[in-house]
Design an enzyme around this catalytic site. Structure first.
Site, PDB file in Angstrom:
ATOM      1  N   GLY A  18       9.100  -1.799 -12.541  1.00 38.84           N
ATOM      2  CA  GLY A  18       9.650  -1.855 -11.181  1.00 38.84           C
ATOM      3  C   GLY A  18       9.586  -0.488 -10.505  1.00 38.84           C
ATOM      4  O   GLY A  18       9.239   0.515 -11.144  1.00 38.84           O
ATOM      5  N   ILE A  96      21.843   2.264 -15.660  1.00 43.14           N
ATOM      6  CA  ILE A  96      21.911   2.989 -14.389  1.00 43.14           C
ATOM      7  C   ILE A  96      22.371   2.067 -13.255  1.00 43.14           C
ATOM      8  O   ILE A  96      23.020   2.511 -12.318  1.00 43.14           O
ATOM      9  CB  ILE A  96      20.508   3.561 -14.033  1.00 43.14           C
ATOM     10  CG1 ILE A  96      19.961   4.425 -15.176  1.00 43.14           C
ATOM     11  CG2 ILE A  96      20.531   4.322 -12.717  1.00 43.14           C
ATOM     12  CD1 ILE A  96      20.786   5.625 -15.517  1.00 43.14           C
ATOM     13  N   GLU A  98      23.674  -0.068 -10.306  1.00 42.49           N
ATOM     14  CA  GLU A  98      24.930  -0.131  -9.562  1.00 42.49           C
ATOM     15  C   GLU A  98      25.065  -1.515  -8.952  1.00 42.49           C
ATOM     16  O   GLU A  98      24.080  -2.094  -8.506  1.00 42.49           O
ATOM     17  CB  GLU A  98      24.939   0.923  -8.436  1.00 42.49           C
ATOM     18  CG  GLU A  98      26.178   0.825  -7.570  1.00 42.49           C
ATOM     19  CD  GLU A  98      26.330   1.958  -6.559  1.00 42.49           C
ATOM     20  OE1 GLU A  98      25.401   2.771  -6.431  1.00 42.49           O
ATOM     21  OE2 GLU A  98      27.396   2.006  -5.916  1.00 42.49           O
ATOM     22  N   GLU A 209      37.922  10.406 -11.157  1.00 43.17           N
ATOM     23  CA  GLU A 209      38.123   9.897  -9.800  1.00 43.17           C
ATOM     24  C   GLU A 209      39.420   9.103  -9.774  1.00 43.17           C
ATOM     25  O   GLU A 209      39.938   8.731 -10.833  1.00 43.17           O
ATOM     26  CB  GLU A 209      37.002   8.911  -9.425  1.00 43.17           C
ATOM     27  CG  GLU A 209      35.668   9.537  -9.189  1.00 43.17           C
ATOM     28  CD  GLU A 209      34.564   8.495  -8.932  1.00 43.17           C
ATOM     29  OE1 GLU A 209      33.439   8.913  -8.705  1.00 43.17           O
ATOM     30  OE2 GLU A 209      34.838   7.283  -8.984  1.00 43.17           O
ATOM     31  N   HIS A 248      32.476   3.981  -4.973  1.00 42.03           N
ATOM     32  CA  HIS A 248      32.384   3.411  -6.317  1.00 42.03           C
ATOM     33  C   HIS A 248      33.316   2.209  -6.445  1.00 42.03           C
ATOM     34  O   HIS A 248      34.456   2.247  -5.966  1.00 42.03           O
ATOM     35  CB  HIS A 248      32.772   4.451  -7.375  1.00 42.03           C
ATOM     36  CG  HIS A 248      31.702   5.475  -7.606  1.00 42.03           C
ATOM     37  ND1 HIS A 248      31.973   6.728  -8.092  1.00 42.03           N
ATOM     38  CD2 HIS A 248      30.366   5.426  -7.425  1.00 42.03           C
ATOM     39  CE1 HIS A 248      30.841   7.408  -8.192  1.00 42.03           C
ATOM     40  NE2 HIS A 248      29.859   6.640  -7.790  1.00 42.03           N
TER      41      HIS A 248
END
Lengths: 291, 403
Positions: A18, A96, A98, A209, A248
């Protein structure tokens, strides 16, 4: 010795052919990472970036002896890809991607408990052992070789920290981007523990965070473990309003315990050198090590 | 993504979860028709009018213009007409909306469930959500329904029960029975509750909910177990596999600037400060906001421009931030890794020129690949843009801009 990945790691890439997979696999190879092959269903038997492509992870592992997988598969199929890698016996899986649905990750987390696989991520920049092996999307040149470990929920903030560490005359052993999702494979505490036990790491930068309780858990462990190595900490989101998701999926203040303020307080109480400004991470590390 | 009560109830019905029946209405005429139907179906003259907004505390909240509460029980067509007239189009202020309140575009005209009967009526609380630390879904419930659950948790924590669901096996029968027993139910009500909880959990998983709250979970006087109210929020990441549910999004409930930012694939959250910011990466964006505050400013927004900060995204970002007249300066903070800083700098210069009259200080901090070249480009552009490479330098520039 180093943490998670090193010169002898053999990397396979899921979603190899990809756009994302191709671009970042190329970057990883340029960095010197030993990418041994990749997986794209129905493209088995072909070659991509001078490496063999397989239909399944099991085929790839059998032919190449790959022991680490990095996943660039779209969110709808990423959970399946993680479980396929674990089922094939891959020891370390770095995801990786998201945007994976939370309920998919609930199932993945449970699935992994019956395997020996460690998952890093998802929604993370990956793992890099400076000068040896990059399994991720981070700009390799920022990570100068050295003896500081980094654990971080955020991508660009990891690069920022690594850069500041370098400007302070220090360098990086291994940087672990654990990811910004509500459910991740390796929580802060486990990543910190790996670096605490690494003879090539002298000190740790821990970047968190708002949202969740992982930083508090790590801080309590660090203290219980006897503060063996200095830890410099930063929590992003001191100015984030409650109840709002800040980019996030996991970065949302739900209650009093998951605000930046609460986390920074616990971290300080546990002997972590907490900085209020993200601009002070490198400076603080140099200061702590020179004491 | 949050849903309205009426939308959530329609979805629950598909999973055989009994709900308080009703009709969503946008006009007084629709409300009248809804009342007639409810009266015929239930045989009762009582009906409830409930304002549909994305915020809790509607019953105690009041419409700014006329002081009427957001939830009203009526016992005649005239009552319903009056309530519909006063609530529709009004601005409802509740503890959760803030003083500005929210405009009510729809009301739910619903059956009254508090009718008399053989057994005692009871209100319980039940919600399903993710326990992040365990990586499992948890059913949280209490005998103390109809009130603020945070208060119950604070004052009487022993009255809150939790049941974790194994991701592989799903909710088991013994767990549903335990919940019904702990709520003190027996007989038909017990059986109905077990079914209710089982079906509700299926709805939670099937719809990819982030949170599903039933408060009150109601035991009627005829032992029916019913969702009288429902708060449902969905996992945004899962909407790709639920196009029908994604279509229920009500953008009038969202900040218009945030909706516009979404069109450019920018992740934007509006805040109340005076220094705007544009950053690549969510963590660095939050950290930049924190730094603005430490430099004496207040962040005006959260904005993650993602991996490719080109002229188009930067221009869109500028436009969106500058819609807010309170913004006195803008800080662009990009850590260029894969994306080269000189390209970002060229993008910033193009965007700046395209927009023309920018009358507030712009501070650009570019660090990473080709940072020096990028700084040179900015400095030699002749534009009123200040440049920095180190984060600490950017902080100093912000300090000067807000001083």
């Amino acid at each position: 010795m180093s943490v998670l990945v090193n010169k002898s790691s053999k990397i396979l890439v899921q979603g190899f052919t990809g756009t994302e997979g191709t671009f970042h696999a190329t970057q990883m190879i340029e960095y010197g990472t030993n990418v041994v092959g990749g997986v794209t269903p129905n493209k088995g038997g072909t070659t991509h970036l001078d490496r063999p492509v397989f239909n399944t992870v099991a085929d790839c592992v059998k032919a190449t002896g790959a022991d680490v997988s990095i996943i660039f598969v779209p969110p709808a199929f990423a959970a399946d890809a993680i479980m396929e890698a674990a089922d094939a016996g891959v020891g370390l899986v770095v995801c990786i991607t998201e945007g994976i649905p939370v309920q998919d990750m609930v199932r993945v987390k449970s699935f992994l408990q019956s395997t020996k696989t460690r998952l890093i991520g998802p929604n993370c920049p990956g793992v890099i052992t400076a000068g040896e092996c990059k399994v991720g999307i981070m700009p390799g040149f920022v990570f100068k070789t050295g003896r500081i470990g980094i654990v971080s929920k955020s991508g660009t903030l990891t690069y920022e920290a690594a850069d500041q560490v370098a400007k302070a005359g220090l360098g990086i052993s291994t940087a672990i981007g654990i990811g910004g999702d509500p459910i991740i494979g390796t929580p802060t505490k486990e990543a910190v523990e790996l670096l605490m036990n690494d003879p090539e790491t002298d000190a740790i930068v821990m970047i968190g965070e708002i949202g969740g309780g992982m930083e508090a858990e790590a801080a309590n462990w660090i203290k219980a473990d006897g503060n063996r190595k200095p830890v410099v900490g930063f929590i992003a989101g001191q100015t984030a309003p409650p109840g709002r998701r800040m980019g996030h999926a996991g970065a949302i203040v739900g209650g009093a315990d998951d605000t930046a303020e609460a986390k920074m307080k616990i971290m300080s109480e546990c002997g972590i050198h907490v900085v209020n400004s993200p601009a002070d991470i490198g400076k603080k590390m140099a200061e702590v090590l020179n004491k | 993504m949050n849903l309205h009560e009426y939308q959530a109830k329609e979805l629950l019905k598909k999973y055989n979860v009994p709900v308080q029946e009703g009709f969503a209405c946008s006009t007084v005429q629709e409300a009248e028709e809804a009342y007639r139907q409810i009266k015929t179906q239930s045989g009762s003259k009582f009906a409830v009018v409930k304002a549909q907004i994305h915020a809790g505390g509607r019953g105690k909240g009041a419409i700014k213009e006329n002081g009427i509460n957001g939830v009203k029980v009526g016992k005649s067509l005239e009552d319903i007409q009056e309530f519909a007239q006063k609530i529709l189009g009004g601005t409802l202020v509740t503890v959760q909306t803030g003083p500005a309140g929210k405009v009510v575009n729809k009301i739910l005209v619903a059956q009254d469930m508090y009718y008399d009967g053989a057994s005692e009526r009871k209100e319980f609380y039940l919600s399903i959500l993710l326990d992040r630390s365990k990586g499992q879904n948890v059913i949280m419930y209490s005998t103390e329904g109809g009130m603020n659950i945070e208060d119950v948790a604070h004052d009487t924590p022993e009255k809150i029960f939790k049941e974790w669901v194994h991701p592989g096996g799903g909710l088991q029968g013994f767990q549903a029975r335990k919940i019904a027993f702990n709520l003190g139910l027996s007989g038909e009500a017990f059986k109905n509750c077990v079914k209710f909880v089982t079906n509700l959990y299926n709805a939670y998983v099937g719809l990819d909910c982030a949170m599903l709250e039933i408060n009150p979970l109601f035991k009627a006087s005829d032992d029916k177990i019913i969702a009288v109210d429902c708060k449902m929020s969905l996992d945004d990441n899962s909407l790709m596999r639920h196009p029908d549910v994604a279509a229920l999004r009500d953008i009038t409930e969202e900040d218009p600037t945030e909706v516009e930012a979404g069109k450019y694939n920018l992740n934007f959250v509006k805040l109340d400060g005076n220094v705007g910011c544009m950053v690549n990466g969510a963590g660095l964006a939050m950290a930049t906001m924190d730094m603005i505050k430490l430099s004496g400013g207040e962040p005006a927004n959260f904005l993650d421009v993602g991996g490719t900060a080109n002229a188009q995204t930067v221009e869109a970002g500028f436009k969106i931030i500058m819609k807010d007249p309170a913004v006195k300066a803008i800080l662009i903070n990009i850590f260029g890794g894969i994306v080269r800083c000189d390209r970002v700098a060229a993008g910033v210069i193009d965007a700046y020129k395209n927009l023309g009259n920018i009358n507030i200080p712009i501070i650009v901090r570019l660090q990473g690949t080709n940072a020096e070249e990028a700084k040179k480009l900015i400095d030699e552009s002749g534009l009123k843009v200040q440049s920095a490479i180190l984060l600490s330098e950017a902080a100093d520039l912000v300090k000067k801009a807000v001083a």
